[in-house]
Design a protein around this motif. Structure first.
Motif, PDB file in Angstrom:
ATOM      1  N   GLU A   8      24.414  15.038  48.837  1.00 39.46           N
ATOM      2  CA  GLU A   8      24.872  14.143  49.891  1.00 39.46           C
ATOM      3  C   GLU A   8      24.275  14.162  51.167  1.00 39.46           C
ATOM      4  N   GLU A   9      23.849  15.307  51.596  1.00 36.43           N
ATOM      5  CA  GLU A   9      23.197  15.821  52.920  1.00 36.43           C
ATOM      6  C   GLU A   9      21.716  15.914  52.817  1.00 36.43           C
ATOM      7  N   LEU A  10      21.226  15.884  51.527  1.00 36.12           N
ATOM      8  CA  LEU A  10      19.852  16.076  51.393  1.00 36.12           C
ATOM      9  C   LEU A  10      18.890  15.348  52.353  1.00 36.12           C
ATOM     10  N   ASP A  11      19.333  14.045  52.566  1.00 35.61           N
ATOM     11  CA  ASP A  11      18.484  13.285  53.245  1.00 35.61           C
ATOM     12  C   ASP A  11      18.789  13.314  54.827  1.00 35.61           C
ATOM     13  N   SER A  12      19.712  14.230  55.214  1.00 34.55           N
ATOM     14  CA  SER A  12      20.058  14.200  56.659  1.00 34.55           C
ATOM     15  C   SER A  12      19.274  14.745  57.406  1.00 34.55           C
ATOM     16  N   VAL A  13      18.124  15.731  56.922  1.00 35.13           N
ATOM     17  CA  VAL A  13      17.143  16.328  57.572  1.00 35.13           C
ATOM     18  C   VAL A  13      15.762  15.705  57.461  1.00 35.13           C
ATOM     19  N   ASN A  14      14.747  16.001  58.522  1.00 37.11           N
ATOM     20  CA  ASN A  14      13.397  15.815  58.167  1.00 37.11           C
ATOM     21  C   ASN A  14      12.618  16.510  57.685  1.00 37.11           C
ATOM     22  N   TRP A  15      12.488  16.405  56.373  1.00 42.99           N
ATOM     23  CA  TRP A  15      11.702  17.138  55.402  1.00 42.99           C
ATOM     24  C   TRP A  15      10.362  17.401  55.619  1.00 42.99           C
ATOM     25  N   LEU A  16       9.555  18.280  55.364  1.00 42.46           N
ATOM     26  CA  LEU A  16       8.016  18.476  55.310  1.00 42.46           C
ATOM     27  C   LEU A  16       7.643  17.326  54.214  1.00 42.46           C
ATOM     28  N   PRO A  17       6.429  16.752  54.445  1.00 40.08           N
ATOM     29  CA  PRO A  17       6.031  15.720  53.518  1.00 40.08           C
ATOM     30  C   PRO A  17       5.813  16.494  52.045  1.00 40.08           C
ATOM     31  N   ALA A  18       5.584  17.575  51.888  1.00 41.73           N
ATOM     32  CA  ALA A  18       5.374  18.216  50.647  1.00 41.73           C
ATOM     33  C   ALA A  18       6.586  18.437  49.601  1.00 41.73           C
ATOM     34  N   ASP A  19       7.584  18.504  50.314  1.00 41.48           N
ATOM     35  CA  ASP A  19       9.071  18.921  49.938  1.00 41.48           C
ATOM     36  C   ASP A  19       9.675  17.400  49.450  1.00 41.48           C
ATOM     37  N   ILE A  20       9.256  16.230  49.905  1.00 44.99           N
ATOM     38  CA  ILE A  20      10.017  15.033  49.460  1.00 44.99           C
ATOM     39  C   ILE A  20      10.152  14.834  48.046  1.00 44.99           C
ATOM     40  N   ASP A  21       9.341  14.940  47.188  1.00 40.54           N
ATOM     41  CA  ASP A  21       9.428  14.780  45.877  1.00 40.54           C
ATOM     42  C   ASP A  21      10.537  15.879  45.147  1.00 40.54           C
TER      43      ASP A  21
END
Length: 128
Positions: free
Chosen positions: A106-119
């Motif tokens: 549930e918290e995975l979208d709470s941080v600003n991921w590097l673009p390569a990690d989004i998938d």
């Protein structure tokens, strides 16, 4: 375009995974999974064990490959093998990252991921 080959550890503890915020460079402050470059003569698993020891003063056990991320940044192509991992010994001491968190699904979208990690994040949501 230059290809950079790296490995990343998705360190799992219960229903949470360990993520770090970059402490340097162009992507400072953005979130990623710890790891680093594969050196000549190393397997991806050996590189991951070495990198986590260097970055986090922790020994991990590398599990199965989750996926290999292929991503084009403006100046290079990233090829990143992402593995499940668990802590064997150590306390995950931050030597290079500026912050770290254990994140639940549930918290995975709470941080600003590097673009390569989004998938990869989308894929992990189905596995946590």
């Amino acid at each position: 375009m230059k290809t950079i080959r790296v490995v990343a550890a998705v360190i799992r503890k219960g229903d949470a995974i360990f993520a770090t915020a970059r402490g340097y460079g162009e992507f400072k402050g953005q979130w990623e999974f710890p790891g680093g470059k594969v050196e000549e003569g190393e397997t991806p698993q050996q590189a991951l064990i070495r990198e986590i020891e260097e970055e986090l003063d922790t020994e991990i056990e590398v599990g199965e490959l989750i996926q290999t991320v292929e991503y084009d940044y403006p100046n290079f192509h990233l090829s990143m093998d992402c593995f499940w991992a668990v802590v064997k010994t150590g306390k995950l001491v931050l030597k290079e990252a500026e912050a770290a968190r254990w994140l639940t699904k549930e918290e995975l979208d709470s941080v600003n991921w590097l673009p390569a990690d989004i998938d990869l994040i989308q894929r992990l949501k189905g596995k946590l």
